[in-house]
Write a protein that holds these residues in place. Structure first.
Motif, PDB file in Angstrom:
ATOM      1  N   SER A 182      33.691  43.859  35.237  1.00  0.00           N
ATOM      2  CA  SER A 182      34.649  43.441  33.995  1.00  0.00           C
ATOM      3  C   SER A 182      35.932  44.590  34.036  1.00  0.00           C
ATOM      4  O   SER A 182      36.915  43.978  33.874  1.00  0.00           O
ATOM      5  CB  SER A 182      33.938  43.594  32.561  1.00  0.00           C
ATOM      6  OG  SER A 182      33.009  42.880  32.563  1.00  0.00           O
ATOM      7  N   LYS A 183      35.678  45.750  34.384  1.00  0.00           N
ATOM      8  CA  LYS A 183      36.656  46.950  34.429  1.00  0.00           C
ATOM      9  C   LYS A 183      37.601  46.406  35.514  1.00  0.00           C
ATOM     10  O   LYS A 183      38.862  46.342  35.205  1.00  0.00           O
ATOM     11  CB  LYS A 183      35.997  48.129  34.669  1.00  0.00           C
ATOM     12  CG  LYS A 183      37.111  49.340  34.718  1.00  0.00           C
ATOM     13  CD  LYS A 183      36.223  50.667  34.672  1.00  0.00           C
ATOM     14  CE  LYS A 183      37.223  51.825  35.087  1.00  0.00           C
ATOM     15  NZ  LYS A 183      38.152  52.050  34.131  1.00  0.00           N
ATOM     16  N   ARG A 196      38.344  43.587  37.013  1.00  0.00           N
ATOM     17  CA  ARG A 196      38.852  42.314  36.497  1.00  0.00           C
ATOM     18  C   ARG A 196      40.029  42.711  35.552  1.00  0.00           C
ATOM     19  O   ARG A 196      40.989  42.047  35.620  1.00  0.00           O
ATOM     20  CB  ARG A 196      37.970  41.344  35.890  1.00  0.00           C
ATOM     21  CG  ARG A 196      36.999  40.455  36.781  1.00  0.00           C
ATOM     22  CD  ARG A 196      36.419  39.389  36.123  1.00  0.00           C
ATOM     23  NE  ARG A 196      37.244  38.227  36.333  1.00  0.00           N
ATOM     24  CZ  ARG A 196      36.822  37.121  36.822  1.00  0.00           C
ATOM     25  NH1 ARG A 196      35.664  36.998  37.110  1.00  0.00           N
ATOM     26  NH2 ARG A 196      37.512  36.217  36.887  1.00  0.00           N
ATOM     27  N   ALA A 197      39.728  43.455  34.568  1.00  0.00           N
ATOM     28  CA  ALA A 197      40.658  43.703  33.446  1.00  0.00           C
ATOM     29  C   ALA A 197      41.770  44.790  33.910  1.00  0.00           C
ATOM     30  O   ALA A 197      42.702  44.517  33.486  1.00  0.00           O
ATOM     31  CB  ALA A 197      39.882  44.562  32.444  1.00  0.00           C
ATOM     32  N   GLU A 198      41.526  45.880  34.884  1.00  0.00           N
ATOM     33  CA  GLU A 198      42.499  46.615  35.016  1.00  0.00           C
ATOM     34  C   GLU A 198      43.097  46.455  36.364  1.00  0.00           C
ATOM     35  O   GLU A 198      44.232  46.790  36.552  1.00  0.00           O
ATOM     36  CB  GLU A 198      41.894  48.025  34.949  1.00  0.00           C
ATOM     37  CG  GLU A 198      41.338  48.518  33.616  1.00  0.00           C
ATOM     38  CD  GLU A 198      40.511  49.623  33.563  1.00  0.00           C
ATOM     39  OE1 GLU A 198      40.874  50.548  34.398  1.00  0.00           O
ATOM     40  OE2 GLU A 198      39.883  50.104  32.642  1.00  0.00           O
ATOM     41  N   ASP A 210      43.079  43.301  38.511  1.00  0.00           N
ATOM     42  CA  ASP A 210      43.352  41.924  38.965  1.00  0.00           C
ATOM     43  C   ASP A 210      44.728  41.811  39.919  1.00  0.00           C
ATOM     44  O   ASP A 210      45.849  42.169  39.231  1.00  0.00           O
ATOM     45  CB  ASP A 210      43.146  41.002  37.918  1.00  0.00           C
ATOM     46  CG  ASP A 210      43.131  39.426  38.480  1.00  0.00           C
ATOM     47  OD1 ASP A 210      41.914  39.132  39.029  1.00  0.00           O
ATOM     48  OD2 ASP A 210      44.154  38.842  38.533  1.00  0.00           O
ATOM     49  N   ASP A 238      47.112  39.250  37.932  1.00  0.00           N
ATOM     50  CA  ASP A 238      47.743  39.715  37.035  1.00  0.00           C
ATOM     51  C   ASP A 238      48.704  41.142  37.233  1.00  0.00           C
ATOM     52  O   ASP A 238      49.586  40.929  36.414  1.00  0.00           O
ATOM     53  CB  ASP A 238      46.529  40.366  36.184  1.00  0.00           C
ATOM     54  CG  ASP A 238      45.637  39.377  35.388  1.00  0.00           C
ATOM     55  OD1 ASP A 238      46.401  38.171  35.186  1.00  0.00           O
ATOM     56  OD2 ASP A 238      44.794  39.687  34.559  1.00  0.00           O
TER      57      ASP A 238
END
Ligand code: TPP
Length: 348
Positions: A284-285, A287-289, A291, A294
């Motif tokens: 998750s980390k 993906r969130a930070e 990617d 993104d």
């Protein structure tokens, strides 16, 4: 993060196996470049999301390894390549094919085992090839593509072109003997080969540190006098910048070069991997930070190159292309039984 080493020299005074640490400065790109990378990476992501979904529905048999999370690596490198260059990779090959401009329809039709697939439905996800597009596989045996990549580099040099051979392999392949034999020959003959280690931190379920005594993979060419560089493989612009330097060296006859791409895969090793070797928080980390899509999206929005709605419209168009490919893949006929023995051996 890798430390910059003190420079060393060979007897002749030339720098030996210089290495650079991960790029920190954000590289520049034109608005057109950013939009193109956004489209390219989103195409890879949506294609593989669809492949994952179709696998779940039982429409894809055999193995299927997704590249989701690693899109910046192949996109940034491909941006520096030209006609006649060759690329090859492992079984995690869908995005590499899309980067070579291969029609998503024929890739997805191959995944579903249809006669319209790029290997006429007999190869599946891991065994695809297109000389026309400079894509030399799709290799199911870990590391097998590395000597072939060196051989393609030899072919480019022998023919007197300035083309390069780019061979992608994982952190799980780096401890193989054939990789070092390839390094040796490539340096001995100054072949135009870019060795790209896609360090996604895990080989199936084994983390790099559990299997490798030296985890700074950009150093692995040192004893062969191959220059290595560690790159932020989640940032397409950092990848492109490193690729540009590597390609220029190879085209000028100063290859080979080694690039360690520090990247991450979000999905399991293959569709049957329960991924118990890492925490959900770790994924998750990342993906969130970090990617890659993104990061480009934010650059586009921050620089007011496009609006959120315009980006959504691009996503919609890409989803439509993928959906059309899925229809093609599911409505195409299966191979005729007479195809069972064709294209199996070279000397038929
Ligand atoms: C010679 C060989 N040994 C073992 C395997 C089984 N195997 C398939 S994938 C894999 C892990 C490879 O990991 P890595 O090179 O890091 O690539 P990634 O899957 O992370 O992209 C292994 C051990 C194989 N296919 N070939």
């Amino acid at each position: 993060m890798a430390k910059k080493p003190s420079p060393r020299t060979t007897k002749g005074g030339k720098p030996a196996a210089r290495r650079k640490a991960v790029q920190k400065k954000a590289p520049e790109a034109t608005p057109e470049d950013l939009i193109q990378y956004y489209k390219d990476m989103l195409m890879m992501r949506r294609f593989e999301e669809k492949a994952g979904q179709m696998y779940g529905m039982g429409l894809i048999g055999g193995f299927c390894h997704l590249y989701i999370g690693q899109e910046a690596v192949v996109t940034g490198i491909q941006a520096e390549l030209k006609d006649g260059d060759s690329i090859l990779t492992s079984y995690r090959d869908h995005a590499h094919m899309l980067a070579c401009d291969i029609d998503p329809k024929v890739i997805l039709a191959e995944l579903t085992g249809r006669s319209t697939g790029i290997s006429k439905g007999k190869g599946g996800s891991m065994h695809m090839f297109s000389v026309e597009h400079g894509f030399y596989g799709g290799h199911g045996i870990v590391g097998a593509q590395v000597p072939i990549g060196a051989g393609l580099g030899f072919a480019h040099k022998y023919r007197g072109t300035d083309n390069v051979s780019v061979v992608y392999f994982g952190d799980g392949a780096v401890n193989q003997g054939q990789v070092y034999e390839s390094f040796n020959m490539a340096r001995l003959w100054n072949l135009p080969v870019i060795f790209v280690i896609e360090n996604n931190q895990y080989a199936m379920g084994t983390s790099l540190a559990r299997a490798s005594s030296e985890v700074e993979l950009f150093r692995r060419g040192e004893s062969f006098k191959i220059e290595g560089e560690a790159v932020d493989g989640m940032d397409v612009l950092a990848v492109r910048e490193a690729a540009s330097r590597a390609v220029a060296k190879c085209r000028a006859g100063e290859g080979p070069v080694l690039l360690e791409m520090k990247t991450y895969r979000y999905r399991g090793h293959s569709m049957s991997d329960p991924a118990k070797y890492r925490s959900k928080e770790e994924v998750s980390k990342m993906r969130a930070e970090f990617d890659p899509i993104d990061q480009v999206k934010n650059r586009i929005l921050d620089n007011k190159i496009m609006t959120e709605d315009e980006l959504k419209a691009i996503d919609k168009e890409i989803k439509a292309v993928v959906s059309e490919a899925a229809d093609f893949a599911t409505t195409s006929p299966e191979p005729d039984p007479s195809e069972l023995y064709t294209d199996v051996l070279v000397a038929e």
